[in-house]
Design a protein around this motif. Structure first.
Motif, PDB file in Angstrom:
ATOM      1  N   GLU A  37       0.841  -1.202   0.000  1.00 39.76           N
ATOM      2  CA  GLU A  37       0.000   0.000   0.000  1.00 39.76           C
ATOM      3  C   GLU A  37       0.871   1.246   0.000  1.00 39.76           C
ATOM      4  OE1 GLU A  37      -3.418   0.594   0.096  1.00 39.76           O
ATOM      5  OE2 GLU A  37      -3.661  -1.524  -0.346  1.00 39.76           O
ATOM      6  N   GLU A  38       0.370   2.315  -0.601  1.00 39.60           N
ATOM      7  CA  GLU A  38       1.081   3.592  -0.555  1.00 39.60           C
ATOM      8  C   GLU A  38       0.559   4.405   0.626  1.00 39.60           C
ATOM      9  OE1 GLU A  38       2.098   7.549  -3.183  1.00 39.60           O
ATOM     10  OE2 GLU A  38       1.228   5.810  -4.166  1.00 39.60           O
ATOM     11  N   TYR A  39       1.477   4.955   1.402  1.00 42.67           N
ATOM     12  CA  TYR A  39       1.141   5.782   2.552  1.00 42.67           C
ATOM     13  C   TYR A  39       1.711   7.176   2.346  1.00 42.67           C
ATOM     14  CZ  TYR A  39      -0.058   1.519   5.091  1.00 42.67           C
ATOM     15  OH  TYR A  39      -0.630   0.345   5.498  1.00 42.67           O
ATOM     16  N   THR A  40       1.006   8.169   2.828  1.00 38.23           N
ATOM     17  CA  THR A  40       1.492   9.547   2.808  1.00 38.23           C
ATOM     18  C   THR A  40       1.438  10.058   4.246  1.00 38.23           C
ATOM     19  OG1 THR A  40       0.651   9.901   0.587  1.00 38.23           O
ATOM     20  CG2 THR A  40       1.155  11.859   1.872  1.00 38.23           C
ATOM     21  N   TRP A  41       2.572  10.487   4.746  1.00 34.45           N
ATOM     22  CA  TRP A  41       2.659  11.007   6.112  1.00 34.45           C
ATOM     23  C   TRP A  41       3.072  12.462   6.084  1.00 34.45           C
ATOM     24  CZ3 TRP A  41       5.040   7.460  10.380  1.00 34.45           C
ATOM     25  CH2 TRP A  41       4.263   6.310  10.507  1.00 34.45           C
ATOM     26  N   SER A  42       2.637  13.183   7.087  1.00 32.24           N
ATOM     27  CA  SER A  42       3.038  14.571   7.289  1.00 32.24           C
ATOM     28  C   SER A  42       3.855  14.674   8.569  1.00 32.24           C
ATOM     29  CB  SER A  42       1.807  15.477   7.416  1.00 32.24           C
ATOM     30  OG  SER A  42       1.057  15.449   6.237  1.00 32.24           O
ATOM     31  N   TRP A  43       4.822  15.537   8.551  1.00 35.96           N
ATOM     32  CA  TRP A  43       5.709  15.777   9.695  1.00 35.96           C
ATOM     33  C   TRP A  43       5.685  17.279   9.965  1.00 35.96           C
ATOM     34  CZ3 TRP A  43       8.165  11.195  11.143  1.00 35.96           C
ATOM     35  CH2 TRP A  43       8.112  10.170  10.202  1.00 35.96           C
ATOM     36  N   TRP A  44       5.306  17.702  11.158  1.00 37.15           N
ATOM     37  CA  TRP A  44       5.236  19.115  11.516  1.00 37.15           C
ATOM     38  C   TRP A  44       6.272  19.420  12.587  1.00 37.15           C
ATOM     39  CZ3 TRP A  44       2.074  22.795   9.361  1.00 37.15           C
ATOM     40  CH2 TRP A  44       1.103  22.323   8.478  1.00 37.15           C
ATOM     41  N   LEU A  45       7.105  20.439  12.305  1.00 37.13           N
ATOM     42  CA  LEU A  45       8.136  20.872  13.237  1.00 37.13           C
ATOM     43  C   LEU A  45       7.939  22.353  13.536  1.00 37.13           C
ATOM     44  CD1 LEU A  45       9.522  18.746  11.049  1.00 37.13           C
ATOM     45  CD2 LEU A  45      11.420  19.054  12.611  1.00 37.13           C
ATOM     46  N   ALA A  46       8.368  22.784  14.737  1.00 38.40           N
ATOM     47  CA  ALA A  46       8.247  24.187  15.121  1.00 38.40           C
ATOM     48  C   ALA A  46       9.463  24.588  15.941  1.00 38.40           C
ATOM     49  CB  ALA A  46       6.976  24.405  15.932  1.00 38.40           C
ATOM     50  N   ARG A  47       9.736  25.890  15.952  1.00 32.11           N
ATOM     51  CA  ARG A  47      10.830  26.420  16.775  1.00 32.11           C
ATOM     52  C   ARG A  47      10.574  27.891  17.065  1.00 32.11           C
ATOM     53  NH1 ARG A  47      16.189  27.183  12.953  1.00 32.11           N
ATOM     54  NH2 ARG A  47      15.319  28.744  11.553  1.00 32.11           N
ATOM     55  N   SER A  48      11.253  28.386  18.096  1.00 30.99           N
ATOM     56  CA  SER A  48      11.264  29.821  18.329  1.00 30.99           C
ATOM     57  C   SER A  48      12.371  30.398  17.457  1.00 30.99           C
ATOM     58  CB  SER A  48      11.508  30.131  19.806  1.00 30.99           C
ATOM     59  OG  SER A  48      12.744  29.591  20.226  1.00 30.99           O
ATOM     60  N   GLU A  49      12.385  31.679  17.260  1.00 34.12           N
ATOM     61  CA  GLU A  49      13.354  32.327  16.378  1.00 34.12           C
ATOM     62  C   GLU A  49      14.776  31.890  16.700  1.00 34.12           C
ATOM     63  OE1 GLU A  49      14.268  34.452  13.145  1.00 34.12           O
ATOM     64  OE2 GLU A  49      12.252  34.442  13.949  1.00 34.12           O
ATOM     65  N   GLY A  50      15.429  31.203  15.748  1.00 35.17           N
ATOM     66  CA  GLY A  50      16.813  30.772  15.914  1.00 35.17           C
ATOM     67  C   GLY A  50      17.015  29.581  16.833  1.00 35.17           C
ATOM     68  N   GLY A  51      15.940  29.005  17.360  1.00 34.77           N
ATOM     69  CA  GLY A  51      16.051  27.872  18.276  1.00 34.77           C
ATOM     70  C   GLY A  51      16.144  26.541  17.547  1.00 34.77           C
ATOM     71  N   GLU A  52      16.109  25.481  18.307  1.00 38.16           N
ATOM     72  CA  GLU A  52      16.147  24.129  17.743  1.00 38.16           C
ATOM     73  C   GLU A  52      14.747  23.713  17.295  1.00 38.16           C
ATOM     74  OE1 GLU A  52      18.462  21.149  19.054  1.00 38.16           O
ATOM     75  OE2 GLU A  52      20.125  22.451  19.557  1.00 38.16           O
ATOM     76  N   TRP A  53      14.703  22.913  16.231  1.00 32.62           N
ATOM     77  CA  TRP A  53      13.430  22.411  15.729  1.00 32.62           C
ATOM     78  C   TRP A  53      12.907  21.330  16.658  1.00 32.62           C
ATOM     79  CZ3 TRP A  53      10.768  24.897  12.190  1.00 32.62           C
ATOM     80  CH2 TRP A  53      11.433  25.721  11.304  1.00 32.62           C
ATOM     81  N   ASN A  54      11.599  21.354  16.914  1.00 33.87           N
ATOM     82  CA  ASN A  54      10.904  20.352  17.718  1.00 33.87           C
ATOM     83  C   ASN A  54       9.909  19.625  16.826  1.00 33.87           C
ATOM     84  OD1 ASN A  54      11.584  21.127  20.698  1.00 33.87           O
ATOM     85  ND2 ASN A  54      11.144  23.059  19.665  1.00 33.87           N
ATOM     86  N   LEU A  55       9.978  18.302  16.820  1.00 32.66           N
ATOM     87  CA  LEU A  55       9.001  17.509  16.075  1.00 32.66           C
ATOM     88  C   LEU A  55       7.709  17.519  16.880  1.00 32.66           C
ATOM     89  CD1 LEU A  55       8.254  15.635  13.754  1.00 32.66           C
ATOM     90  CD2 LEU A  55       9.181  13.735  15.098  1.00 32.66           C
ATOM     91  N   MET A  56       6.667  18.120  16.320  1.00 32.61           N
ATOM     92  CA  MET A  56       5.428  18.324  17.053  1.00 32.61           C
ATOM     93  C   MET A  56       4.403  17.215  16.807  1.00 32.61           C
ATOM     94  SD  MET A  56       6.301  20.973  18.653  1.00 32.61           S
ATOM     95  CE  MET A  56       4.780  21.429  19.458  1.00 32.61           C
ATOM     96  N   THR A  57       4.281  16.797  15.562  1.00 35.54           N
ATOM     97  CA  THR A  57       3.310  15.757  15.228  1.00 35.54           C
ATOM     98  C   THR A  57       3.715  15.093  13.918  1.00 35.54           C
ATOM     99  OG1 THR A  57       0.940  15.266  14.969  1.00 35.54           O
ATOM    100  CG2 THR A  57       1.735  17.353  14.056  1.00 35.54           C
ATOM    101  N   TRP A  58       3.267  13.867  13.722  1.00 37.26           N
ATOM    102  CA  TRP A  58       3.586  13.130  12.513  1.00 37.26           C
ATOM    103  C   TRP A  58       2.519  12.074  12.292  1.00 37.26           C
ATOM    104  CZ3 TRP A  58       5.799  12.675  17.188  1.00 37.26           C
ATOM    105  CH2 TRP A  58       5.724  11.446  17.817  1.00 37.26           C
ATOM    106  N   GLY A  59       2.476  11.569  11.113  1.00 32.79           N
ATOM    107  CA  GLY A  59       1.535  10.512  10.776  1.00 32.79           C
ATOM    108  C   GLY A  59       0.711  10.883   9.561  1.00 32.79           C
ATOM    109  N   TYR A  60      -0.387  10.201   9.391  1.00 37.03           N
ATOM    110  CA  TYR A  60      -1.232  10.426   8.229  1.00 37.03           C
ATOM    111  C   TYR A  60      -2.611  10.807   8.632  1.00 37.03           C
ATOM    112  CZ  TYR A  60      -2.620   5.529   8.982  1.00 37.03           C
ATOM    113  OH  TYR A  60      -3.067   4.347   9.491  1.00 37.03           O
TER     114      TYR A  60
END
Length: 60
Positions: A37-60
Motif C-alpha cells: 500500500e502507498e502511505y502519505t505522512w506529514s511531519w510538523w516541526l516548530a521552533r522559536s526564532e533561531g532555536g532548535e526544531w521540535n518535532l510536534m506531530t507526525w503521521g497520516y
C-alpha cells in the motif's frame, strides 16, 4: 503549533515547517502495514526564532 506544546516546553514558537513523505509498504506487509500500500505522512516541526526544531506531530 503553540497549542501542541508540552509542559516541558513552554517557549512560544514563531516558525513552523511541514514535510510530506510518501512510501510504499512491503509487498508482503508486516506489522501494522497493509501489504503493498502507498502511505502519505506529514511531519510538523516548530521552533522559536533561531532555536532548535521540535518535532510536534507526525503521521497520516
Amino acid at each position: 503549533m503553540n497549542n501542541l506544546r508540552t509542559d516541558d516546553n513552554k517557549e512560544a514558537f514563531t516558525q513552523c515547517i511541514a514535510f510530506e513523505s510518501s512510501f510504499r509498504s512491503p509487498k508482503k506487509g508486516g506489522g501494522a502495514w497493509e501489504a503493498n500500500e502507498e502511505y502519505t505522512w506529514s511531519w510538523w516541526l516548530a521552533r522559536s526564532e533561531g532555536g532548535e526544531w521540535n518535532l510536534m506531530t507526525w503521521g497520516y
